[in-house]
Design a protein around this motif. Structure first.
Motif, PDB file in Angstrom:
ATOM      1  N   LYS A 100       0.606  -1.245  -0.061  1.00 54.60           N
ATOM      2  CA  LYS A 100       0.126  -0.028  -0.085  1.00 54.60           C
ATOM      3  C   LYS A 100       0.766   1.041   0.001  1.00 54.60           C
ATOM      4  CE  LYS A 100      -3.679  -2.461   2.554  1.00 54.60           C
ATOM      5  NZ  LYS A 100      -4.749  -2.282   3.958  1.00 54.60           N
ATOM      6  N   LEU A 101       0.473   2.048  -0.863  1.00 58.74           N
ATOM      7  CA  LEU A 101       1.223   3.528  -0.903  1.00 58.74           C
ATOM      8  C   LEU A 101       0.261   4.599  -0.272  1.00 58.74           C
ATOM      9  CD1 LEU A 101       2.476   3.387  -4.494  1.00 58.74           C
ATOM     10  CD2 LEU A 101       3.521   2.447  -2.422  1.00 58.74           C
ATOM     11  N   ALA A 137       6.687  13.831   0.289  1.00 59.14           N
ATOM     12  CA  ALA A 137       7.077  12.470   0.786  1.00 59.14           C
ATOM     13  C   ALA A 137       6.151  11.274   0.363  1.00 59.14           C
ATOM     14  CB  ALA A 137       7.522  12.395   2.494  1.00 59.14           C
ATOM     15  N   LEU A 138       6.559  10.014   0.519  1.00 57.24           N
ATOM     16  CA  LEU A 138       5.646   8.830   0.075  1.00 57.24           C
ATOM     17  C   LEU A 138       6.096   7.622   1.347  1.00 57.24           C
ATOM     18  CD1 LEU A 138       3.795   7.535  -2.198  1.00 57.24           C
ATOM     19  CD2 LEU A 138       5.969   6.405  -2.766  1.00 57.24           C
ATOM     20  N   THR A 139       4.768   7.172   1.666  1.00 58.23           N
ATOM     21  CA  THR A 139       4.791   6.183   2.707  1.00 58.23           C
ATOM     22  C   THR A 139       4.564   4.859   1.905  1.00 58.23           C
ATOM     23  OG1 THR A 139       4.434   7.292   4.616  1.00 58.23           O
ATOM     24  CG2 THR A 139       4.142   4.926   4.745  1.00 58.23           C
ATOM     25  N   ALA A 140       5.015   3.690   2.199  1.00 53.20           N
ATOM     26  CA  ALA A 140       4.676   2.178   1.570  1.00 53.20           C
ATOM     27  C   ALA A 140       4.698   1.395   2.918  1.00 53.20           C
ATOM     28  CB  ALA A 140       5.728   1.806   0.260  1.00 53.20           C
ATOM     29  N   GLU A 141       3.714   0.598   2.681  1.00 53.69           N
ATOM     30  CA  GLU A 141       3.510  -0.606   3.681  1.00 53.69           C
ATOM     31  C   GLU A 141       3.406  -2.044   2.963  1.00 53.69           C
ATOM     32  OE1 GLU A 141       0.365   0.444   6.402  1.00 53.69           O
ATOM     33  OE2 GLU A 141       1.640   1.668   7.517  1.00 53.69           O
ATOM     34  N   VAL A 142       4.148  -2.884   3.602  1.00 54.00           N
ATOM     35  CA  VAL A 142       3.982  -4.052   2.705  1.00 54.00           C
ATOM     36  C   VAL A 142       3.849  -5.354   3.867  1.00 54.00           C
ATOM     37  CG1 VAL A 142       6.250  -4.735   2.430  1.00 54.00           C
ATOM     38  CG2 VAL A 142       4.831  -5.711   1.098  1.00 54.00           C
ATOM     39  N   VAL A 150       6.755   0.983  -7.630  1.00 56.41           N
ATOM     40  CA  VAL A 150       7.225   0.845  -6.246  1.00 56.41           C
ATOM     41  C   VAL A 150       7.361  -0.729  -5.957  1.00 56.41           C
ATOM     42  CG1 VAL A 150       7.102   1.161  -3.852  1.00 56.41           C
ATOM     43  CG2 VAL A 150       6.687   2.980  -5.631  1.00 56.41           C
ATOM     44  N   TYR A 151       8.570  -1.512  -5.920  1.00 56.46           N
ATOM     45  CA  TYR A 151       8.346  -2.738  -5.572  1.00 56.46           C
ATOM     46  C   TYR A 151       8.841  -3.203  -4.499  1.00 56.46           C
ATOM     47  CZ  TYR A 151      10.031  -7.640  -6.115  1.00 56.46           C
ATOM     48  OH  TYR A 151      10.410  -8.939  -5.741  1.00 56.46           O
ATOM     49  N   ALA A 152       8.421  -4.227  -3.638  1.00 54.13           N
ATOM     50  CA  ALA A 152       8.712  -4.787  -2.337  1.00 54.13           C
ATOM     51  C   ALA A 152       8.681  -6.192  -2.570  1.00 54.13           C
ATOM     52  CB  ALA A 152       7.787  -4.280  -1.248  1.00 54.13           C
ATOM     53  N   GLY A 153       9.965  -6.758  -1.971  1.00 54.96           N
ATOM     54  CA  GLY A 153      10.205  -8.192  -1.943  1.00 54.96           C
ATOM     55  C   GLY A 153      11.397  -8.584  -1.220  1.00 54.96           C
ATOM     56  N   GLY A 154      11.727 -10.025  -1.332  1.00 51.79           N
ATOM     57  CA  GLY A 154      12.912 -10.329  -0.646  1.00 51.79           C
ATOM     58  C   GLY A 154      14.255 -10.242  -1.406  1.00 51.79           C
ATOM     59  N   SER A 155      13.940  -9.744  -2.711  1.00 46.26           N
ATOM     60  CA  SER A 155      15.098  -9.305  -3.501  1.00 46.26           C
ATOM     61  C   SER A 155      14.856  -8.413  -4.615  1.00 46.26           C
ATOM     62  CB  SER A 155      15.458 -10.927  -4.266  1.00 46.26           C
ATOM     63  OG  SER A 155      14.264 -11.352  -5.171  1.00 46.26           O
ATOM     64  N   SER A 176       4.167  -5.274  -6.385  1.00 49.82           N
ATOM     65  CA  SER A 176       4.407  -3.664  -7.006  1.00 49.82           C
ATOM     66  C   SER A 176       3.210  -3.031  -6.941  1.00 49.82           C
ATOM     67  CB  SER A 176       5.203  -3.868  -8.193  1.00 49.82           C
ATOM     68  OG  SER A 176       4.466  -4.498  -9.057  1.00 49.82           O
ATOM     69  N   GLN A 177       3.299  -1.606  -6.978  1.00 45.22           N
ATOM     70  CA  GLN A 177       2.442  -0.673  -7.200  1.00 45.22           C
ATOM     71  C   GLN A 177       2.657   0.326  -8.060  1.00 45.22           C
ATOM     72  OE1 GLN A 177      -0.833  -0.211  -6.572  1.00 45.22           O
ATOM     73  NE2 GLN A 177      -1.445  -1.464  -4.852  1.00 45.22           N
ATOM     74  N   LYS A 178       2.007   0.749  -8.977  1.00 46.85           N
ATOM     75  CA  LYS A 178       2.070   2.086  -9.820  1.00 46.85           C
ATOM     76  C   LYS A 178       2.204   3.365  -9.193  1.00 46.85           C
ATOM     77  CE  LYS A 178       0.933   0.208 -14.308  1.00 46.85           C
ATOM     78  NZ  LYS A 178      -0.011   0.222 -15.455  1.00 46.85           N
ATOM     79  N   LEU A 179       3.140   4.434  -9.526  1.00 46.52           N
ATOM     80  CA  LEU A 179       3.110   5.462  -8.849  1.00 46.52           C
ATOM     81  C   LEU A 179       3.295   6.639  -9.813  1.00 46.52           C
ATOM     82  CD1 LEU A 179       3.438   7.660  -6.183  1.00 46.52           C
ATOM     83  CD2 LEU A 179       5.850   7.057  -6.318  1.00 46.52           C
ATOM     84  N   THR A 180       2.293   7.602  -9.815  1.00 50.15           N
ATOM     85  CA  THR A 180       2.432   8.609 -10.569  1.00 50.15           C
ATOM     86  C   THR A 180       3.042   9.901 -10.155  1.00 50.15           C
ATOM     87  OG1 THR A 180       0.647   7.745 -12.172  1.00 50.15           O
ATOM     88  CG2 THR A 180       1.087  10.037 -12.295  1.00 50.15           C
TER      89      THR A 180
END
Length: 894
Positions: free
Chosen positions: A777-778, A788-793, A867-872, A881-885
């Motif tokens: 989530k962005l 600023a931007l916050t991302a949670e996973v 924006v991508y979140a993962g273990g690699s 992942s999520q798109k960000l404009t």
């Protein structure tokens, strides 16, 4: 009144006033209640020009008439306080980076600084003001490890500017402490800037770096440590940039450091860097030392590692620089010393109360073990790890299995109780499996390695490995030994330490001792064997190290030399012994160290005939259930400006990234036995382990893991610790994927710009359990530039065992030149029980969302991002992942 009376009155007024002024200045600078700047002004005002210049070399002499003690700015603390007796030894810096655990690194640095203070406090009590016992720590090395061929890359936090900056800030703030008035120690990030090989050309190399690469890759970590980490010192580099030596560069030291980043601390040169301005083999920038010292100080270099700033008085006399300009630099140095509390009563400085007993404690060793465990990266596992109870016979093979250098790395602390890999494995498997050890091979053809324990016995009929060691508390072998024990091999590092050193302060600097080793050596096969003795490291040492060797009662070698002004390892001495039989030969080695603080240490080395070691290793593998092969590199091959010229290695750098052929042959021979082969790679840089990826049952990278490295490796192999380290560098598949080493352009370098298929990617690492990512989530998917931007996973442990996971967040910008393919912008290491989940939050600042254009201008720019979140790194089927404009544009400061 007569003329004589007038003269006397005038003299009385003049000199009486001068004396009163001097007394007032002295009372001011010694008064802790006065502002530091006022104290420093008062002190500097009393110095002669020659005294000022001398204070600006790293080895600043005392000024008795002013009550200023001598002080040496040169101390090393890269992964433990180095070259000053026993200290806690943490993994090499590249291993620290592989933990991806900034809070842990902060704790490690805090211990390093604590031990530095403990040593400094005791040194002052003993009236010792030597090099390596100060509080200005020349660490961390935050150069970007742009090319795996660079020998000093092991000292860095890898190839990524963001990872380097976060780990660097954690380390630097740990070193400097959290007292509002006094520094615990002072951190010195280095080498500013664009410094990452080649070693053989570093004193004359010029880099014409593009504005984009300078601002996008080479300077961000330095900026972060100055503006966020608030380090009070920085070291300028040897190389030149755009034709100007880094230590004379207005662009670096004025435009960036002082003007843009508002740096208030002091700059030190790398050692001899100012000499490079005018030396015949240097930059040809200055005609002589006077011009060189003036150029460096005018640009903002405040202290020289060396004696070059003794040329400042001549520079003043020639009008090249003014004395007030010299004062600016000198005052920065004394501000730093006062902020360390060096001129205040110890009762006012709580750091000054730290006792020597806080050095090298069991608690500190436990932290080193934890760090080593976290640093290990599991690269491949076909299910053989962790080791199964059905494994009853284990062969431990390879040149790194019993090498002290391979757990120390370079710029290392001196460990009092190092655990080598074979010893850690034997202890972990005691009562569970039989462990057989064989050296197997050298690192590379033509290189000597320590004589292994397998050919040494303390008595002719003994089954115990090693030699009997008798330790004397004098250099003459006189009287009864103070200590007698069996040493498995003669491979010791006692730099500013002693094997007889106790824990109380009276043994703080035990300088004189001697050791006699006796026993028997049995050749694995008849033939001529090349032997050598490598002495320890020293800096400006005046000690006498002597050693003699007897075989079958006949003296076969003796050496007694006085070494001065040599900071590199003493060269090994070579001699040949014709061992015509495999029967035991009586062996005696005598070593004495006396009349000096630094440099003690000895390694008894050999180079057996080709094939002999490999044949012994194959025999051991054939009678085992599983092979643990310890291969890789050595800090005796890769490092700073080394006298090495072997296949694949030159001057401390590498000419190719393959595992040396001698070790490849060993691995292939072991595999031909049909036994599963687990490869443990120990190195300071990436190695193209193509064979291991294709054929080994498992592959782990253990780096140079520190004093508890053998125990940590055993913990991972046996499953007592579940690995979660991540690569801080790209493991390329071959040299063909790399641009020329001397090309500093970032095109096709590091994961951010490399377009090929790596062997193992930056950020890669496996676990004994499985993790899944969901629910990214962005805070917004449409962001106004400058916000600023916050991302949670959510991260979930889907496996059956507890373990750590490193959550990585990447920003993928619009794909246009010169933008990177992707950039790491967040990471966090978390521990999860089986089935447990946690939410990981990342806060991204405008700077993290920005990019650098071709002109070197940084801004947040409009476009479609991911924006991508993962273990690699982002891969199909991995992570979320999520798109960000981003709308609009927002320029950011340099």
């Amino acid at each position: 009144m007569g003329q004589g009376a007038v003269s006397l009155l005038t003299a009385s007024l003049l000199f009486g006033g001068a004396a009163a002024s001097a007394q007032k200045s002295e009372s001011v600078w010694r008064d802790p209640s006065q502002p530091i700047e006022k104290r420093v002004d008062a002190l500097v005002s009393q110095m002669t020009l020659e005294e000022k210049a001398a204070q600006m070399n790293n080895d600043a002499p005392g000024i008795p008439r002013l009550g200023v003690p001598e002080y040496d700015y040169w101390s090393e603390g890269l992964h433990g306080i180095a070259r000053s007796g026993y200290s806690t030894l943490f993994p090499q810096a590249i291993g620290l980076a592989a933990t991806w655990d900034a809070p842990l690194l902060h704790d490690d640095a805090g211990i390093i600084a604590l031990e530095a203070r403990a040593k400094y406090n005791q040194a002052i009590r003993d009236d010792i003001h030597s090099i390596f016992f100060g509080l200005t720590i020349w660490s961390p090395n935050i150069n970007i490890f742009r090319d795996p061929r660079w020998g000093r890359g092991q000292e860095t936090y890898g190839e990524d500017p963001f990872l380097t900056s976060r780990m660097g800030i954690a380390f630097a703030t740990g070193l400097q402490g959290n007292d509002p008035k006094y520094f615990l120690t002072i951190a010195t990030p280095k080498h500013f800037a664009v410094h990452s090989g080649p070693e053989s050309d570093r004193h004359r190399f010029n880099v014409n770096v593009s504005p984009h690469d300078l601002e996008d890759t080479y300077t961000p970590a330095f900026r972060a440590l100055i503006t966020e980490g608030h380090t009070d010192s920085i070291m300028c580099a040897y190389n030149a940039i755009d034709g100007v030596p880094a230590c004379a560069s207005d662009m670096l030291l004025k435009d960036h450091l002082r003007d843009a980043w508002k740096f208030q601390g002091f700059v030190t040169s790398d050692c001899g860097a100012v000499t490079d301005f005018f030396s015949k083999t240097g930059h040809h920038y200055s005609p002589d030392v006077a011009h060189a010292s003036a150029a460096a100080v005018k640009a903002g270099t405040d202290t020289a590692c060396g004696t070059e700033f003794s040329g400042l008085p001549q520079a003043v006399r020639e009008g090249l620089i003014t004395e007030p300009e010299v004062d600016v630099s000198l005052k920065r140095l004394f501000v730093a010393r006062m902020r360390l509390g060096l001129f205040d009563p110890p009762s006012m400085v709580h750091y000054a109360q730290i006792p020597f007993t806080e050095n090298n404690t069991p608690m500190h060793r436990e932290l080193s073990l934890k760090t080593a465990e976290e640093s290990i990266v599991l690269l491949k596992n076909d299910g053989v790890l962790p080791l199964k109870p059905s494994i009853h016979r284990v062969a431990v093979i390879g040149p790194n299995a019993a090498s002290l250098a391979a757990i120390e790395g370079n710029y290392n602390a001196i460990p009092s109780n190092p655990v080598l890999p074979v010893d850690g494995i034997e202890e972990a498997l005691r009562g569970k499996a039989t462990v057989t050890y064989q050296q197997g091979s050298s690192y590379v053809q033509g290189m000597v390695v320590p004589v292994p324990r397998t050919v040494l016995r303390p008595a002719e009929s003994s089954k115990q490995e090693g030699l009997k060691g008798e330790y004397f508390s004098n250099p003459q072998f006189s009287g009864s030994p103070a200590l007698t024990r069996v040493d498995k091999q003669v491979d010791f590092d006692w730099n500013a330490a002693s094997p007889l050193q106790g824990s109380n302060h009276t043994d703080f600097l035990y300088k004189d001792f001697s050791v006699r080793w006796t026993g028997f050596i049995s050749a694995p096969a008849p033939g001529k064997y090349h032997f050598s003795v490598r002495q320890g490291q020293c800096h400006a040492c005046k000690e006498h190290d002597s050693y003699s060797i007897w075989l079958d009662g006949k003296q076969v070698y003796t050496n007694s030399t006085q070494n001065t002004n040599n900071w590199h390892e003493h060269p090994a001495t070579d001699f040949v012994l014709d061992l015509t039989s495999t029967g035991p030969h009586a062996l005696r080695i005598e070593y004495a160290h006396h009349d000096g603080l630094f440099g003690a240490g000895i390694t008894f080395e050999w180079q057996p005939p080709a094939g002999v070691l490999r044949a012994e290793a194959v025999k051991a593998a054939q009678s085992s259930d599983l092979v643990l092969a310890f291969v890789g590199l050595s800090p005796n091959l890769e490092g700073e400006e080394m006298k090495v010229d072997l296949d694949g290695f030159i001057g401390g750098d590498r000419t190719n990234i393959d595992l040396p052929q001698e070790q490849k042959d060993l691995l292939e021979a072991l595999a031909q036995t049909g036994k599963p082969v687990v490869v443990v790679l120990m190195s300071g840089s990436a190695v193209a382990m193509t064979w291991s990826k294709e054929h080994a049952a498992a592959l782990i990278e253990a780096w140079y893991p520190g004093e508890a490295g053998g125990e940590a490796i055993a913990d991972v192999l046996t499953g007592r610790y579940n690995p979660a380290g991540r690569l801080p560098i790209t493991f390329y598949a071959s040299d063909s994927q790399l641009p020329p080493f001397t090309d500093y352009s970032m095109k096709n370098r590091t994961y951010r710009y490399f377009t090929g298929e790596p062997l193992y990617g930056f950020g890669y690492g496996l676990s004994y359990t499985k993790f899944a990512y969901s629910g990214l989530k962005l805070s917004t998917t449409s962001l106004e530039a400058g916000k600023a931007l916050t991302a949670e996973v959510t991260v979930t442990n889907k496996g059956g065992s507890a373990g750590d996971e490193v959550a990585e967040l990447y920003l993928i910008p619009p794909q246009s030149s010169p933008m990177p393919l992707r950039s790491l912008e967040g990471f966090r290491r978390v521990h999860l029980a089986p089935g447990a989940s946690t939410t990981v939050k990342f806060d991204l600042s405008p700077r993290q969302l920005s990019e650098v254009d071709s002109d070197g201008k940084r801004a947040v720019r409009a476009g479609s991002y991911q924006v991508y979140a993962g273990g690699s790194q982002p891969e199909e089927g991995e992570g979320v992942s999520q798109k960000l404009t981003i709308t609009g544009e927002s320029s950011l400061p340099e």
